[in-house]
Design a protein around this motif. Sequence first.
Motif, PDB file in Angstrom:
ATOM      1  N   UNK A 123      34.505 -26.223  36.725  1.00  0.00           N
ATOM      2  CA  UNK A 123      34.747 -25.834  38.212  1.00  0.00           C
ATOM      3  C   UNK A 123      36.436 -25.341  37.113  1.00  0.00           C
ATOM      4  N   UNK A 124      36.593 -25.787  36.002  1.00  0.00           N
ATOM      5  CA  UNK A 124      38.310 -25.617  35.727  1.00  0.00           C
ATOM      6  C   UNK A 124      38.608 -24.458  34.796  1.00  0.00           C
ATOM      7  N   UNK A 125      37.774 -24.177  34.526  1.00  0.00           N
ATOM      8  CA  UNK A 125      37.353 -22.596  33.672  1.00  0.00           C
ATOM      9  C   UNK A 125      37.723 -21.531  34.585  1.00  0.00           C
ATOM     10  N   UNK A 126      37.506 -22.009  35.975  1.00  0.00           N
ATOM     11  CA  UNK A 126      37.282 -20.443  37.359  1.00  0.00           C
ATOM     12  C   UNK A 126      38.665 -20.419  37.360  1.00  0.00           C
ATOM     13  N   UNK A 127      39.017 -21.925  37.920  1.00  0.00           N
ATOM     14  CA  UNK A 127      40.820 -22.402  38.428  1.00  0.00           C
ATOM     15  C   UNK A 127      42.095 -22.332  37.364  1.00  0.00           C
ATOM     16  N   UNK A 128      41.784 -22.077  35.765  1.00  0.00           N
ATOM     17  CA  UNK A 128      42.502 -21.644  34.505  1.00  0.00           C
ATOM     18  C   UNK A 128      42.953 -19.895  34.263  1.00  0.00           C
ATOM     19  N   UNK A 129      41.054 -19.212  35.153  1.00  0.00           N
ATOM     20  CA  UNK A 129      41.239 -17.781  35.047  1.00  0.00           C
ATOM     21  C   UNK A 129      42.242 -17.258  36.334  1.00  0.00           C
ATOM     22  N   UNK A 130      41.801 -18.330  37.637  1.00  0.00           N
ATOM     23  CA  UNK A 130      42.712 -17.235  38.407  1.00  0.00           C
ATOM     24  C   UNK A 130      43.904 -17.525  38.418  1.00  0.00           C
ATOM     25  N   UNK A 131      44.407 -18.623  37.318  1.00  0.00           N
ATOM     26  CA  UNK A 131      46.008 -18.936  37.065  1.00  0.00           C
ATOM     27  C   UNK A 131      46.601 -17.833  36.413  1.00  0.00           C
ATOM     28  N   UNK A 132      46.028 -16.672  35.605  1.00  0.00           N
ATOM     29  CA  UNK A 132      46.454 -15.450  34.962  1.00  0.00           C
ATOM     30  C   UNK A 132      46.892 -14.871  36.230  1.00  0.00           C
ATOM     31  N   UNK A 133      46.638 -14.397  37.564  1.00  0.00           N
ATOM     32  CA  UNK A 133      46.952 -13.970  38.537  1.00  0.00           C
ATOM     33  C   UNK A 133      48.614 -13.637  38.358  1.00  0.00           C
TER      34      UNK A 133
ATOM     35  N   UNK B 168      40.863 -10.998  33.954  1.00  0.00           N
ATOM     36  CA  UNK B 168      40.283 -11.713  33.985  1.00  0.00           C
ATOM     37  C   UNK B 168      39.674 -12.634  35.382  1.00  0.00           C
ATOM     38  N   UNK B 169      40.808 -12.423  36.255  1.00  0.00           N
ATOM     39  CA  UNK B 169      40.433 -13.237  37.788  1.00  0.00           C
ATOM     40  C   UNK B 169      39.532 -12.790  38.718  1.00  0.00           C
ATOM     41  N   UNK B 170      39.403 -11.616  38.233  1.00  0.00           N
ATOM     42  CA  UNK B 170      38.238 -10.496  38.579  1.00  0.00           C
ATOM     43  C   UNK B 170      37.019 -10.292  38.411  1.00  0.00           C
ATOM     44  N   UNK B 171      36.913 -10.915  37.294  1.00  0.00           N
ATOM     45  CA  UNK B 171      35.703 -10.783  36.335  1.00  0.00           C
ATOM     46  C   UNK B 171      35.218 -12.260  37.294  1.00  0.00           C
ATOM     47  N   UNK B 172      36.610 -13.494  37.092  1.00  0.00           N
ATOM     48  CA  UNK B 172      36.414 -14.990  37.414  1.00  0.00           C
ATOM     49  C   UNK B 172      35.803 -14.981  39.170  1.00  0.00           C
ATOM     50  N   UNK B 173      36.003 -14.090  39.962  1.00  0.00           N
ATOM     51  CA  UNK B 173      35.757 -13.579  41.164  1.00  0.00           C
ATOM     52  C   UNK B 173      33.971 -13.691  41.349  1.00  0.00           C
ATOM     53  N   UNK B 174      33.579 -12.315  40.195  1.00  0.00           N
ATOM     54  CA  UNK B 174      32.410 -11.998  40.731  1.00  0.00           C
ATOM     55  C   UNK B 174      31.841 -13.228  39.902  1.00  0.00           C
ATOM     56  N   UNK B 175      31.913 -13.844  39.149  1.00  0.00           N
ATOM     57  CA  UNK B 175      30.331 -14.705  38.491  1.00  0.00           C
ATOM     58  C   UNK B 175      30.842 -15.666  39.894  1.00  0.00           C
ATOM     59  N   UNK B 176      31.440 -16.776  40.193  1.00  0.00           N
ATOM     60  CA  UNK B 176      31.211 -16.566  41.377  1.00  0.00           C
ATOM     61  C   UNK B 176      30.688 -16.619  42.854  1.00  0.00           C
ATOM     62  N   UNK B 177      30.210 -15.064  42.973  1.00  0.00           N
ATOM     63  CA  UNK B 177      29.664 -14.844  44.484  1.00  0.00           C
ATOM     64  C   UNK B 177      28.925 -14.269  42.695  1.00  0.00           C
ATOM     65  N   UNK B 178      27.831 -14.252  42.306  1.00  0.00           N
ATOM     66  CA  UNK B 178      26.730 -14.434  41.408  1.00  0.00           C
ATOM     67  C   UNK B 178      26.216 -15.508  41.232  1.00  0.00           C
ATOM     68  N   UNK B 179      27.137 -16.598  40.923  1.00  0.00           N
ATOM     69  CA  UNK B 179      26.391 -18.143  40.864  1.00  0.00           C
ATOM     70  C   UNK B 179      26.431 -18.102  42.367  1.00  0.00           C
ATOM     71  N   UNK B 180      26.881 -18.491  43.954  1.00  0.00           N
ATOM     72  CA  UNK B 180      27.029 -18.931  44.394  1.00  0.00           C
ATOM     73  C   UNK B 180      25.079 -17.626  45.651  1.00  0.00           C
ATOM     74  N   UNK B 181      25.593 -16.331  44.595  1.00  0.00           N
ATOM     75  CA  UNK B 181      24.115 -15.901  45.555  1.00  0.00           C
ATOM     76  C   UNK B 181      22.754 -16.242  44.846  1.00  0.00           C
TER      77      UNK B 181
END
Length: 103
Positions: A56-66, A73-86
Amino acid sequence: MAQVVLTFFVAYGIVVGGAISGGLGAFLTDKPPLLSMFQLATQLKIFGIVGALGGTFDSFLQIEKILMGNFSPVIKQMVMIVVAFWGAHIGTICVHWLVQVRS
């Protein structure tokens, strides 16, 4: 696109594989395997998401780039989170459908 498909199936595989393996363990210990698989699928959903994302730390580090104005990178990481959830959610639905435990 290949990373998105891989993320989906890793999350799916963690949930389905964990539930099936847990069902086998329940069978070997004289517990109801279908009920155990049903419960494990629900419990393993969060681990499927985290495992597919690689932590999970990589996801939060990408979100920090906003904060720096870099949205790609933020949009890409959000897509990956949604895909992993699905992937984890569909894996849970498949196990629930497979065992069809009446509640």
